[in-house]
Write a protein that holds these residues in place. Structure first.
Motif, PDB file in Angstrom:
ATOM      1  N   SER A   5       0.828  -1.196   0.000  1.00  0.00           N
ATOM      2  CA  SER A   5       0.000   0.000   0.000  1.00  0.00           C
ATOM      3  C   SER A   5       0.864   1.248   0.000  1.00  0.00           C
ATOM      4  CB  SER A   5      -0.912   0.009   1.232  1.00  0.00           C
ATOM      5  OG  SER A   5      -1.659   1.194   1.294  1.00  0.00           O
ATOM      6  N   ARG A   6       0.410   2.241  -0.764  1.00  0.00           N
ATOM      7  CA  ARG A   6       1.094   3.535  -0.791  1.00  0.00           C
ATOM      8  C   ARG A   6       0.143   4.574  -0.219  1.00  0.00           C
ATOM      9  NH1 ARG A   6       1.556   0.944  -5.470  1.00  0.00           N
ATOM     10  NH2 ARG A   6      -0.131   2.110  -6.444  1.00  0.00           N
ATOM     11  N   LYS A   7       0.579   5.272   0.805  1.00  0.00           N
ATOM     12  CA  LYS A   7      -0.281   6.289   1.407  1.00  0.00           C
ATOM     13  C   LYS A   7      -0.671   7.298   0.342  1.00  0.00           C
ATOM     14  CE  LYS A   7      -2.323   8.186   5.002  1.00  0.00           C
ATOM     15  NZ  LYS A   7      -3.391   7.469   5.745  1.00  0.00           N
ATOM     16  N   PRO A   8      -1.963   7.421   0.035  1.00  0.00           N
ATOM     17  CA  PRO A   8      -2.374   8.294  -1.069  1.00  0.00           C
ATOM     18  C   PRO A   8      -2.010   9.754  -0.829  1.00  0.00           C
ATOM     19  CG  PRO A   8      -4.156   6.822  -0.384  1.00  0.00           C
ATOM     20  CD  PRO A   8      -3.094   6.743   0.662  1.00  0.00           C
ATOM     21  N   ASP A   9      -1.496  10.405  -1.882  1.00  0.00           N
ATOM     22  CA  ASP A   9      -1.231  11.835  -1.813  1.00  0.00           C
ATOM     23  C   ASP A   9      -2.533  12.616  -1.931  1.00  0.00           C
ATOM     24  OD1 ASP A   9       1.528  11.392  -1.711  1.00  0.00           O
ATOM     25  OD2 ASP A   9       1.625  11.236  -3.893  1.00  0.00           O
ATOM     26  N   TYR A 352     -11.647  -8.942 -10.256  1.00  0.00           N
ATOM     27  CA  TYR A 352     -12.635  -9.435  -9.301  1.00  0.00           C
ATOM     28  C   TYR A 352     -12.537  -8.689  -7.970  1.00  0.00           C
ATOM     29  CZ  TYR A 352     -15.413 -12.580  -6.478  1.00  0.00           C
ATOM     30  OH  TYR A 352     -16.370 -13.089  -5.640  1.00  0.00           O
ATOM     31  N   VAL A 353     -11.320  -8.539  -7.474  1.00  0.00           N
ATOM     32  CA  VAL A 353     -11.118  -7.835  -6.200  1.00  0.00           C
ATOM     33  C   VAL A 353     -11.592  -6.394  -6.317  1.00  0.00           C
ATOM     34  CG1 VAL A 353      -9.384  -6.980  -4.577  1.00  0.00           C
ATOM     35  CG2 VAL A 353      -9.263  -9.338  -5.404  1.00  0.00           C
ATOM     36  N   MET A 354     -11.206  -5.734  -7.385  1.00  0.00           N
ATOM     37  CA  MET A 354     -11.556  -4.332  -7.575  1.00  0.00           C
ATOM     38  C   MET A 354     -13.066  -4.133  -7.701  1.00  0.00           C
ATOM     39  SD  MET A 354      -9.798  -1.783 -10.370  1.00  0.00           S
ATOM     40  CE  MET A 354      -8.214  -2.548 -10.087  1.00  0.00           C
ATOM     41  N   LYS A 355     -13.732  -5.049  -8.411  1.00  0.00           N
ATOM     42  CA  LYS A 355     -15.159  -4.912  -8.657  1.00  0.00           C
ATOM     43  C   LYS A 355     -16.013  -5.269  -7.439  1.00  0.00           C
ATOM     44  CE  LYS A 355     -16.930  -4.479 -12.376  1.00  0.00           C
ATOM     45  NZ  LYS A 355     -17.551  -3.285 -13.011  1.00  0.00           N
ATOM     46  N   ASN A 356     -15.380  -5.750  -6.376  1.00  0.00           N
ATOM     47  CA  ASN A 356     -16.114  -6.084  -5.162  1.00  0.00           C
ATOM     48  C   ASN A 356     -15.716  -5.243  -3.961  1.00  0.00           C
ATOM     49  OD1 ASN A 356     -17.923  -8.697  -5.506  1.00  0.00           O
ATOM     50  ND2 ASN A 356     -16.128  -8.968  -6.795  1.00  0.00           N
ATOM     51  N   ILE A 357     -14.431  -5.028  -3.784  1.00  0.00           N
ATOM     52  CA  ILE A 357     -13.975  -4.423  -2.538  1.00  0.00           C
ATOM     53  C   ILE A 357     -14.304  -2.937  -2.439  1.00  0.00           C
ATOM     54  CG2 ILE A 357     -11.618  -3.654  -3.152  1.00  0.00           C
ATOM     55  CD1 ILE A 357     -10.764  -5.231  -0.545  1.00  0.00           C
ATOM     56  N   LEU A 358     -14.549  -2.281  -3.557  1.00  0.00           N
ATOM     57  CA  LEU A 358     -14.855  -0.852  -3.535  1.00  0.00           C
ATOM     58  C   LEU A 358     -16.341  -0.563  -3.319  1.00  0.00           C
ATOM     59  CD1 LEU A 358     -12.530   0.432  -6.414  1.00  0.00           C
ATOM     60  CD2 LEU A 358     -12.059   0.319  -3.968  1.00  0.00           C
ATOM     61  N   PHE A 359     -17.119  -1.612  -3.032  1.00  0.00           N
ATOM     62  CA  PHE A 359     -18.561  -1.457  -2.838  1.00  0.00           C
ATOM     63  C   PHE A 359     -18.961  -1.914  -1.446  1.00  0.00           C
ATOM     64  CE2 PHE A 359     -17.660  -1.759  -7.295  1.00  0.00           C
ATOM     65  CZ  PHE A 359     -18.426  -0.733  -7.841  1.00  0.00           C
ATOM     66  N   PRO A 414      -6.757   2.415  -7.665  1.00  0.00           N
ATOM     67  CA  PRO A 414      -5.615   2.415  -8.580  1.00  0.00           C
ATOM     68  C   PRO A 414      -4.418   1.601  -8.087  1.00  0.00           C
ATOM     69  CG  PRO A 414      -6.550   4.613  -8.430  1.00  0.00           C
ATOM     70  CD  PRO A 414      -7.242   3.781  -7.389  1.00  0.00           C
ATOM     71  N   GLN A 415      -4.331   1.358  -6.783  1.00  0.00           N
ATOM     72  CA  GLN A 415      -3.221   0.544  -6.274  1.00  0.00           C
ATOM     73  C   GLN A 415      -3.334  -0.917  -6.696  1.00  0.00           C
ATOM     74  OE1 GLN A 415      -2.409   1.072  -2.074  1.00  0.00           O
ATOM     75  NE2 GLN A 415      -2.948   3.235  -2.138  1.00  0.00           N
ATOM     76  N   LEU A 416      -4.507  -1.322  -7.150  1.00  0.00           N
ATOM     77  CA  LEU A 416      -4.716  -2.698  -7.599  1.00  0.00           C
ATOM     78  C   LEU A 416      -4.351  -2.899  -9.070  1.00  0.00           C
ATOM     79  CD1 LEU A 416      -8.117  -3.238  -5.789  1.00  0.00           C
ATOM     80  CD2 LEU A 416      -6.019  -4.496  -5.291  1.00  0.00           C
ATOM     81  N   ARG A 422      -0.816  -0.663 -16.001  1.00  0.00           N
ATOM     82  CA  ARG A 422      -0.408   0.716 -15.708  1.00  0.00           C
ATOM     83  C   ARG A 422       0.509   1.256 -16.806  1.00  0.00           C
ATOM     84  NH1 ARG A 422      -0.919   2.967 -10.959  1.00  0.00           N
ATOM     85  NH2 ARG A 422      -0.969   0.937  -9.913  1.00  0.00           N
ATOM     86  N   GLY A 423       1.424   0.422 -17.272  1.00  0.00           N
ATOM     87  CA  GLY A 423       2.332   0.845 -18.339  1.00  0.00           C
ATOM     88  C   GLY A 423       1.599   1.153 -19.631  1.00  0.00           C
TER      89      GLY A 423
END
Length: 437
Positions: A5-9, A352-359, A414-416, A422-423
């Motif tokens: 994890s990166r502490k969000p700016d 899958y993780v992104m489409k579930n964990i943000l809800f 975005p960390q996922l 990303r590239g």
């Protein structure tokens, strides 16, 4: 997957409404839709019809859409969509629901709208009483068009109001007036659709606590079943970016104000953006997002068939969008798949993780194991970091965002993103800014 994890700016980094992002799509080898349609058999499937036309381009819009096309051009577009549907041969497959998006679908004339719904009926085949979602804008919302939508299974109408304040609408380059928005919302309410959604924006330059509060009060006057409330993003290639506008430095404060106000007035938060009235049974509940398929018709809509994602190459600038549209109109073989992304297992896990964990429904640990035969914490160690930082908590078998985590959705999501995706996204953005595409 060893990301940490990166502490969000900043809370506001990127809206992760799909993965991989369309800017990561690239040219595909010679694929044919007929080889992938069997993936629809026995699966959960949706149809999407894309109408990429608007009265005018909004200041913040970086979607694939064009403004200023005349009715005859739209008729030609419907001809092309008709042919695409014919070539797809969907008779043997079952779809559960339909979304008509854009653009502004109700920019079609009443006759054209009836024709569009005839396409939908053909696509749905023998399925009856299926729900339809449709989008609109205030200036295109008429009693006649809404009546047509109501007669053709429409259960949810989403209208882009954005603000009820004259100066804020002007700042966003919206061409409707606050009064027209009020009239349009009242017309939708009059038709008694099962679900009316209002889209609003916060963080508008010049927006104040008082002006946002007034917009919220007006919105709730109509008792919408849902509200989608978006923070303003200023993306390259949009009119706001060209004017060097920036979102308000009060955006974070406005989010807290919105969340508290809607909670006080009986709305439950389903995601950072979605709020649902707690006294109604929502037509489209918050539930685990697995691997349902979506098949899109038209130019610019995205299809998801298992691990194959594809669409028209993404464009923002009007000249490029028009070129893509003209090419679509002249296409002879709509069964070719030429642009997209094929997800390997790692990318499917991320999606899958992104489409579930943000809800609000969260991410079920045991369900993840059942699907991927993997350990969630081992595959995504950053979840432990989020937990220790107070963004995430384990409640029984579900990982749920905390109140702070929900607020940071656009920084956590975005960390996922994988390094590969990303590239590709950074490459696309560099080429776009430099004019290489």
């Amino acid at each position: 997957m060893s990301e940490k994890s990166r502490k969000p700016d900043s809370i506001y980094q990127q809206y992760m409404y799909s993965y991989p992002h369309k800017t990561a799509y690239r040219a595909l080898p010679d694929l044919k839709i007929r080889d992938y349609l069997p993936r629809l058999a026995g699966a959960e499937n949706s149809l999407y019809f894309h109408i990429p036309f608007c009265e005018a381009k909004c200041g913040y819009c970086n979607l694939f859409s064009v403004a200023g096309r005349n009715p005859s051009y739209l008729e030609h577009y419907l001809d092309a969509m008709d042919e695409q549907l014919r070539q797809y041969h969907l008779e043997d497959y079952v779809f559960s629901d339909v979304t008509v998006g854009g653009g502004t679908p109700l920019i079609l004339t009443e006759k054209q709208l009836e024709r569009l719904f005839s396409f939908i009926d053909r696509g749905m085949g023998k399925v009856q009483n299926y729900p339809v979602i449709i989008e609109t804008s205030p200036n295109q919302t008429t009693e006649g068009k809404l009546a047509i939508a109501k007669a053709h299974h429409t259960q949810r109408v989403s209208i882009g109001v954005q603000s009820f304040q004259k100066e804020e609408l002007k700042r966003l380059c919206r061409v409707h007036s606050a009064e027209q928005a009020r009239k349009a919302v009242a017309l939708i309410r009059k038709q008694e659709f099962a679900c009316m959604n209002l889209d609003l924006i916060y963080g508008i330059p010049g927006q104040t606590r008082d002006s946002l509060g007034e917009t919220l009060r007006e919105a709730l006057f109509y008792q919408p079943e849902e509200l989608f409330i978006y923070p303003l993003y200023v993306k390259p290639g949009t009119p706001l970016a060209n004017r060097e506008e920036k979102p308000s430095d009060q955006t974070c404060f406005f989010y807290e104000m919105i969340r508290e106000y809607l909670s006080l007035h009986g709305y439950e938060q389903y995601s950072m953006r979605r709020f649902v009235r707690s006294d109604v049974a929502t037509v489209f509940p918050a539930e685990s997002c697995g691997f349902g398929n979506t098949l899109s018709l038209g130019c610019g809509g995205r299809s998801y068939l298992g691990n194959l994602h594809f669409c028209t190459p993404y464009s923002v600038r009007q000249t490029e969008c028009i070129q893509r549209l003209d090419a679509y109109l002249e296409t002879k073989d709509y069964t070719k798949i030429t642009h997209g992304f094929i997800l390997d297992e790692e990318e499917e896990k991320r999606r899958y993780v992104m489409k579930n964990i943000l809800f609000a429904s969260g991410l079920n640990v045991n369900e993840y194991y059942r699907i991927f035969a993997g350990d969630l914490k081992q595959d995504f160690p950053l979840l432990s970091d989020w937990e220790s930082e107070g963004y995430l908590r384990l409640c029984g078998e579900n990982y749920l965002l905390t109140e702070e985590g929900m607020a940071y959705s656009d920084a956590l999501g975005p960390q996922l993103i994988s390094e590969q995706v990303r590239g590709l996204m950074q490459e696309w953005e560099h080429n776009f800014i430099t004019g290489a595409i």
